[in-house]
Design a protein around this motif. Structure first.
Motif, PDB file in Angstrom:
ATOM      1  N   LEU A   4      21.822  45.499 -13.192  1.00  0.00           N
ATOM      2  CA  LEU A   4      22.026  46.930 -13.432  1.00  0.00           C
ATOM      3  C   LEU A   4      21.092  47.399 -14.547  1.00  0.00           C
ATOM      4  O   LEU A   4      20.487  48.470 -14.450  1.00  0.00           O
ATOM      5  CB  LEU A   4      23.493  47.205 -13.787  1.00  0.00           C
ATOM      6  N   HIS A   5      20.943  46.610 -15.573  1.00  0.00           N
ATOM      7  CA  HIS A   5      20.060  46.947 -16.685  1.00  0.00           C
ATOM      8  C   HIS A   5      18.605  47.044 -16.206  1.00  0.00           C
ATOM      9  O   HIS A   5      17.875  47.960 -16.606  1.00  0.00           O
ATOM     10  CB  HIS A   5      20.210  45.887 -17.790  1.00  0.00           C
ATOM     11  N   LYS A   6      18.176  46.129 -15.354  1.00  0.00           N
ATOM     12  CA  LYS A   6      16.817  46.155 -14.814  1.00  0.00           C
ATOM     13  C   LYS A   6      16.591  47.386 -13.948  1.00  0.00           C
ATOM     14  O   LYS A   6      15.529  48.004 -13.977  1.00  0.00           O
ATOM     15  CB  LYS A   6      16.531  44.878 -14.017  1.00  0.00           C
ATOM     16  N   ARG A   7      17.585  47.760 -13.142  1.00  0.00           N
ATOM     17  CA  ARG A   7      17.463  48.957 -12.296  1.00  0.00           C
ATOM     18  C   ARG A   7      17.356  50.226 -13.126  1.00  0.00           C
ATOM     19  O   ARG A   7      16.554  51.113 -12.836  1.00  0.00           O
ATOM     20  CB  ARG A   7      18.649  49.052 -11.338  1.00  0.00           C
ATOM     21  N   VAL A   8      18.166  50.337 -14.142  1.00  0.00           N
ATOM     22  CA  VAL A   8      18.128  51.511 -15.020  1.00  0.00           C
ATOM     23  C   VAL A   8      16.773  51.575 -15.729  1.00  0.00           C
ATOM     24  O   VAL A   8      16.171  52.644 -15.848  1.00  0.00           O
ATOM     25  CB  VAL A   8      19.306  51.459 -16.032  1.00  0.00           C
ATOM     26  N   GLU A   9      16.281  50.422 -16.201  1.00  0.00           N
ATOM     27  CA  GLU A   9      14.981  50.385 -16.869  1.00  0.00           C
ATOM     28  C   GLU A   9      13.856  50.776 -15.911  1.00  0.00           C
ATOM     29  O   GLU A   9      12.961  51.550 -16.259  1.00  0.00           O
ATOM     30  CB  GLU A   9      14.732  48.981 -17.427  1.00  0.00           C
ATOM     31  N   LEU A  10      13.892  50.288 -14.674  1.00  0.00           N
ATOM     32  CA  LEU A  10      12.899  50.643 -13.663  1.00  0.00           C
ATOM     33  C   LEU A  10      12.943  52.140 -13.360  1.00  0.00           C
ATOM     34  O   LEU A  10      11.899  52.801 -13.300  1.00  0.00           O
ATOM     35  CB  LEU A  10      13.118  49.826 -12.382  1.00  0.00           C
ATOM     36  N   LEU A  11      14.129  52.687 -13.185  1.00  0.00           N
ATOM     37  CA  LEU A  11      14.290  54.118 -12.912  1.00  0.00           C
ATOM     38  C   LEU A  11      13.771  54.955 -14.079  1.00  0.00           C
ATOM     39  O   LEU A  11      13.097  55.976 -13.879  1.00  0.00           O
ATOM     40  CB  LEU A  11      15.762  54.430 -12.617  1.00  0.00           C
ATOM     41  N   ALA A  12      14.046  54.515 -15.299  1.00  0.00           N
ATOM     42  CA  ALA A  12      13.569  55.242 -16.482  1.00  0.00           C
ATOM     43  C   ALA A  12      12.044  55.208 -16.546  1.00  0.00           C
ATOM     44  O   ALA A  12      11.393  56.231 -16.832  1.00  0.00           O
ATOM     45  CB  ALA A  12      14.178  54.638 -17.744  1.00  0.00           C
ATOM     46  N   ASN A  13      11.449  54.055 -16.277  1.00  0.00           N
ATOM     47  CA  ASN A  13       9.990  53.950 -16.298  1.00  0.00           C
ATOM     48  C   ASN A  13       9.337  54.826 -15.228  1.00  0.00           C
ATOM     49  O   ASN A  13       8.329  55.493 -15.479  1.00  0.00           O
ATOM     50  CB  ASN A  13       9.558  52.490 -16.118  1.00  0.00           C
ATOM     51  N   LEU A  14       9.891  54.849 -14.020  1.00  0.00           N
ATOM     52  CA  LEU A  14       9.365  55.704 -12.953  1.00  0.00           C
ATOM     53  C   LEU A  14       9.496  57.177 -13.323  1.00  0.00           C
ATOM     54  O   LEU A  14       8.586  57.973 -13.073  1.00  0.00           O
ATOM     55  CB  LEU A  14      10.070  55.416 -11.628  1.00  0.00           C
ATOM     56  N   SER A  15      10.604  57.543 -13.930  1.00  0.00           N
ATOM     57  CA  SER A  15      10.805  58.940 -14.351  1.00  0.00           C
ATOM     58  C   SER A  15       9.770  59.345 -15.392  1.00  0.00           C
ATOM     59  O   SER A  15       9.222  60.445 -15.357  1.00  0.00           O
ATOM     60  CB  SER A  15      12.214  59.133 -14.918  1.00  0.00           C
ATOM     61  N   ILE A  16       9.492  58.467 -16.335  1.00  0.00           N
ATOM     62  CA  ILE A  16       8.496  58.758 -17.374  1.00  0.00           C
ATOM     63  C   ILE A  16       7.116  58.951 -16.749  1.00  0.00           C
ATOM     64  O   ILE A  16       6.377  59.868 -17.109  1.00  0.00           O
ATOM     65  CB  ILE A  16       8.482  57.632 -18.435  1.00  0.00           C
ATOM     66  N   ILE A  17       6.758  58.134 -15.788  1.00  0.00           N
ATOM     67  CA  ILE A  17       5.459  58.243 -15.124  1.00  0.00           C
ATOM     68  C   ILE A  17       5.348  59.561 -14.365  1.00  0.00           C
ATOM     69  O   ILE A  17       4.347  60.272 -14.467  1.00  0.00           O
ATOM     70  CB  ILE A  17       5.219  57.033 -14.184  1.00  0.00           C
ATOM     71  N   VAL A  18       6.384  59.936 -13.621  1.00  0.00           N
ATOM     72  CA  VAL A  18       6.366  61.196 -12.863  1.00  0.00           C
ATOM     73  C   VAL A  18       6.249  62.384 -13.808  1.00  0.00           C
ATOM     74  O   VAL A  18       5.458  63.305 -13.587  1.00  0.00           O
ATOM     75  CB  VAL A  18       7.612  61.304 -11.955  1.00  0.00           C
ATOM     76  N   VAL A  19       7.010  62.391 -14.891  1.00  0.00           N
ATOM     77  CA  VAL A  19       6.960  63.492 -15.858  1.00  0.00           C
ATOM     78  C   VAL A  19       5.572  63.559 -16.508  1.00  0.00           C
ATOM     79  O   VAL A  19       5.020  64.644 -16.688  1.00  0.00           O
ATOM     80  CB  VAL A  19       8.079  63.342 -16.918  1.00  0.00           C
ATOM     81  N   ALA A  20       4.983  62.420 -16.836  1.00  0.00           N
ATOM     82  CA  ALA A  20       3.651  62.407 -17.444  1.00  0.00           C
ATOM     83  C   ALA A  20       2.603  62.993 -16.503  1.00  0.00           C
ATOM     84  O   ALA A  20       1.733  63.759 -16.917  1.00  0.00           O
ATOM     85  CB  ALA A  20       3.276  60.975 -17.846  1.00  0.00           C
ATOM     86  N   ILE A  21       2.694  62.671 -15.229  1.00  0.00           N
ATOM     87  CA  ILE A  21       1.755  63.216 -14.242  1.00  0.00           C
ATOM     88  C   ILE A  21       1.920  64.727 -14.135  1.00  0.00           C
ATOM     89  O   ILE A  21       0.936  65.471 -14.120  1.00  0.00           O
ATOM     90  CB  ILE A  21       1.939  62.523 -12.868  1.00  0.00           C
ATOM     91  N   LEU A  22       3.157  65.206 -14.073  1.00  0.00           N
ATOM     92  CA  LEU A  22       3.403  66.650 -13.987  1.00  0.00           C
ATOM     93  C   LEU A  22       2.891  67.374 -15.231  1.00  0.00           C
ATOM     94  O   LEU A  22       2.294  68.456 -15.128  1.00  0.00           O
ATOM     95  CB  LEU A  22       4.891  66.922 -13.774  1.00  0.00           C
TER      96      LEU A  22
END
Length: 175
Positions: A4-22
Motif C-alpha cells: 500500500l505504501h509503494k502504491r501511494v508513493e507511485l501515485l504521488a510521483n505520477l501526480s507530481i510529474i503530471v502537475v509539473a508538465i501542466l
C-alpha cells in the motif's frame, strides 16, 4: 502494508510529474508565446485572404508581387536568379509591381538585393507576423483589391517556376 505504501508513493510521483508538465505548458504559453505570436503560428496567409500593408495602395497596380525575404536566408540567396528573371521578364511584358519585404531596415534590404543582383526598387520593412508569414522566402501575389491570388512558400521548385511566371506575367488571367 508495504505494498500500500509503494502504491501511494507511485501515485504521488505520477501526480507530481503530471502537475509539473501542466505548469510548464501554462508558463510557456504565458511567458514565451505572447497571444499575438500564438495566433500568428496558427494563421498563415492563403489565397483568397485580404492583406494590408501600410503605405501600399493595391489599386495603383493590377497586381503586386511581394517577395518576403531575410538577410542570411540561404534559400532566399539561392532563389535570386529566379527573382531576377521574374523582374526582367515583367519589365518587358507585364505591369506587376514588385515589392521586397524585409523584417529589418529598408537600407539593409536594398543592400541585400543589390548584392544578389535583384533589381527591386520598392523595399519595405514589415513584421512578418503582421502579414501572417512564418518563413522566408515567401512570394505573395496580390490583386488590385488587396486579395491574395497566390502564395509560394520556400524556394520555388523548378517545376513550379512556370506557374509563378505565368501568374505574374499574365495580368489579364482570372486565375
Amino acid at each position: 502494508m508495504g505494498s500500500l505504501h509503494k502504491r501511494v508513493e507511485l501515485l504521488a510521483n505520477l501526480s507530481i510529474i503530471v502537475v509539473a508538465i501542466l505548469v510548464c505548458i501554462v508558463l510557456t504559453k504565458r511567458f514565451v508565446l505572447s497571444p499575438s505570436q500564438e495566433r500568428d503560428l496558427n494563421e498563415r496567409i492563403t489565397a483568397g485572404s485580404k492583406i494590408d500593408i501600410p503605405g501600399i495602395d493595391w489599386k495603383d497596380n493590377k497586381q503586386t508581387l511581394l517577395l518576403v525575404l531575410a538577410q542570411g536566408c540561404h534559400f532566399c540567396s539561392e532563389s535570386a536568379p529566379f527573382y531576377k528573371q521574374l523582374v526582367e521578364k515583367n519589365s518587358a511584358a507585364g505591369n506587376t509591381k514588385f515589392v521586397a519585404i524585409f523584417p529589418r531596415e529598408v537600407s539593409e534590404g536594398h543592400k541585400y538585393l543589390d548584392d544578389l543582383g535583384v533589381p527591386i526598387a520598392d523595399v519595405r520593412q514589415v513584421s512578418f507576423g503582421s502579414i501572417h508569414v512564418g518563413g522566408t522566402p515567401t512570394l505573395i501575389l496580390v490583386d488590385s483589391m488587396g486579395v491574395v491570388k497566390g502564395v509560394w512558400l520556400g524556394k520555388v521548385a523548378p517545376e513550379s517556376e512556370a506557374e509563378v511566371l505565368n501568374k505574374v506575367l499574365c495580368n489579364e488571367c482570372g486565375s
